[in-house]
Write an enzyme that holds these catalytic residues in place. Structure first.
Site, PDB file in Angstrom:
ATOM      1  N   ALA A  51       0.825  -1.208   0.000  1.00 20.60           N
ATOM      2  CA  ALA A  51       0.000   0.000   0.000  1.00 20.60           C
ATOM      3  C   ALA A  51       0.862   1.262   0.000  1.00 20.60           C
ATOM      4  O   ALA A  51       0.432   2.331  -0.410  1.00 20.60           O
ATOM      5  CB  ALA A  51      -0.931  -0.002   1.203  1.00 20.60           C
ATOM      6  N   LYS A  52       2.118   1.116   0.454  1.00 20.41           N
ATOM      7  CA  LYS A  52       2.989   2.290   0.538  1.00 20.41           C
ATOM      8  C   LYS A  52       3.720   2.565  -0.774  1.00 20.41           C
ATOM      9  O   LYS A  52       4.452   3.533  -0.897  1.00 20.41           O
ATOM     10  CB  LYS A  52       4.042   2.064   1.649  1.00 20.41           C
ATOM     11  CG  LYS A  52       3.431   1.792   3.004  1.00 20.41           C
ATOM     12  CD  LYS A  52       3.833   2.849   4.019  1.00 20.41           C
ATOM     13  CE  LYS A  52       2.918   2.918   5.207  1.00 20.41           C
ATOM     14  NZ  LYS A  52       3.141   1.859   6.162  1.00 20.41           N
ATOM     15  N   ARG A  53       3.575   1.677  -1.762  1.00 18.96           N
ATOM     16  CA  ARG A  53       4.279   1.848  -3.029  1.00 18.96           C
ATOM     17  C   ARG A  53       3.348   2.516  -4.027  1.00 18.96           C
ATOM     18  O   ARG A  53       2.460   1.879  -4.564  1.00 18.96           O
ATOM     19  CB  ARG A  53       4.676   0.492  -3.600  1.00 18.96           C
ATOM     20  CG  ARG A  53       5.799  -0.181  -2.851  1.00 18.96           C
ATOM     21  CD  ARG A  53       5.785  -1.683  -3.021  1.00 18.96           C
ATOM     22  NE  ARG A  53       5.531  -2.118  -4.384  1.00 18.96           N
ATOM     23  CZ  ARG A  53       6.475  -2.448  -5.259  1.00 18.96           C
ATOM     24  NH1 ARG A  53       7.727  -2.397  -4.911  1.00 18.96           N
ATOM     25  NH2 ARG A  53       6.161  -2.849  -6.461  1.00 18.96           N
TER      26      ARG A  53
END
Ligand code: GLU
Length: 315
Positions: free
Chosen positions: A249-251
């Site tokens: 989700a952080k990419r």
């Protein structure tokens, strides 16, 4: 007959992690000729992305993951959309309230953090019980949440089909947890416990990030009168991570959804075969349909336990 479910939150397109858990629960049901339920977890209205539920359904179907009960179907346990099930959540709250098991709490997050002892890394803050014994009809600082009065000695243990025996002292490590937020939204723990029991789910297969929620959900089911044999079995599959172990989700500038792979020309059989091998559902790495995965399925005790890094081709 076994009954599994997948329960996506329509907060965006189907990502690798969602496809991974959906494949595992679908394959388990199909292998044992059971039923799959698709339940849309759209209870947290502010986080919902318009149109994403339909896109998730399209992507699941493209992967060959279908369902026996789900939205827009007249199944025995309809409706399958959480935003349409408020009367069931309210009835559960009323049943608990009638037994004095609920109380209003107007603490802010900051107040709780200040009063609670500092949690260890990765642990949640335990609610210190500030509002537990205050009068219910007092003036509130803000619209209050409703919390469950977790009885002393609420120890829950269960056997996860991958992780083995798990035990949690809910009263000590979590404390009185929220069932309805101050903004009126029913809490995840409540809606999942109510729905898994009401939909007669026998096997919950989901991400390991929810392993720590399971004891709360079992406790709630018990308090709502679910008989022991109707409490599901649990299988928590590992998380899907990026090449350096980071949460997908952080990419933001890399693909993390099924749709992005599809746009690059990757076939459903390539995705399913890769995920199935990564999860340890099957022994060899090759393209497969979901049905082929179900046919060759290994038992959950031999599925993967640790986080799985996406392959280079998907980066
Ligand atoms: N709706 C949750 C999610 O998309 C899954 C909840 C569950 O499987 O219990 O992460």
């Amino acid at each position: 007959m076994i009954r599994t479910r997948f329960a996506p939150s329509p907060t965006g397109d189907l990502h690798f992690g969602g496809a991974w858990t959906a494949l595992a629960s679908w394959a388990l049901a199909c292998h044992e000729r059971g039923h799959v339920t698709l339940r849309l977890e759209d209870i947290d209205a502010p986080r919902i992305v318009a149109g994403s539920a339909a896109r998730i359904e399209t992507d699941l179907a493209w992967l060959g993951l279908d369902w026996d009960e789900g939205p827009n179907m007249d199944g025995l346990h309809a409706p399958y959309i959480q935003s349409m099930r408020a009367t069931k959540y309210e009835a559960a709250l009323e049943a608990l309230n009638a037994r004095g098991l609920i109380y209003p709490c107007d603490c802010s997050r900051a107040e709780i953090a200040r009063e609670a002892s500092a949690p260890h890394a990765g642990e949640e803050v335990m609610y210190p019980g500030t509002c537990r014994n205050l009068p219910k009809n007092r003036a509130f600082k803000r619209p209050p949440a409703l919390r469950l009065r977790v009885p002393e000695g609420s120890t829950v243990s269960f056997v996860d089909r991958i992780h083995g025996r798990v035990e949690q002292h809910v009263d000590v490590s979590v404390g009185d947890f929220v069932l309805r937020r101050g903004d009126g939204i029913y809490a995840y723990q409540l809606v999942v416990a109510v729905d898994d029991a009401a939909m007669e789910i026998t096997d919950v297969v989901r991400g390991a990030d929810l392993l720590g929620s399971t004891a709360r959900q079992i406790l709630l089911m018990r308090m709502l009168g679910t008989p022991p044999e109707a409490i599901p079995r649990y299988t928590h599959v590992p998380l899907v991570v990026g090449p350096t172990g980071e949460r997908l989700a952080k990419r933001h500038d890399h693909p993390n959804t099924v749709r992005e792979l599809r746009a690059r020309g990757v076939t459903p059989e390539e995705i399913v075969g890769t995920l199935a091998f990564g999860l340890g559902l099957v022994e060899n790495l090759r393209s497969r349909s979901a049905t082929e995965v179900a046919r060759a399925l290994r038992p959950p005790s031999s599925w993967r336990r640790n986080p799985w890094r996406i392959p280079h081709e998907w980066e």
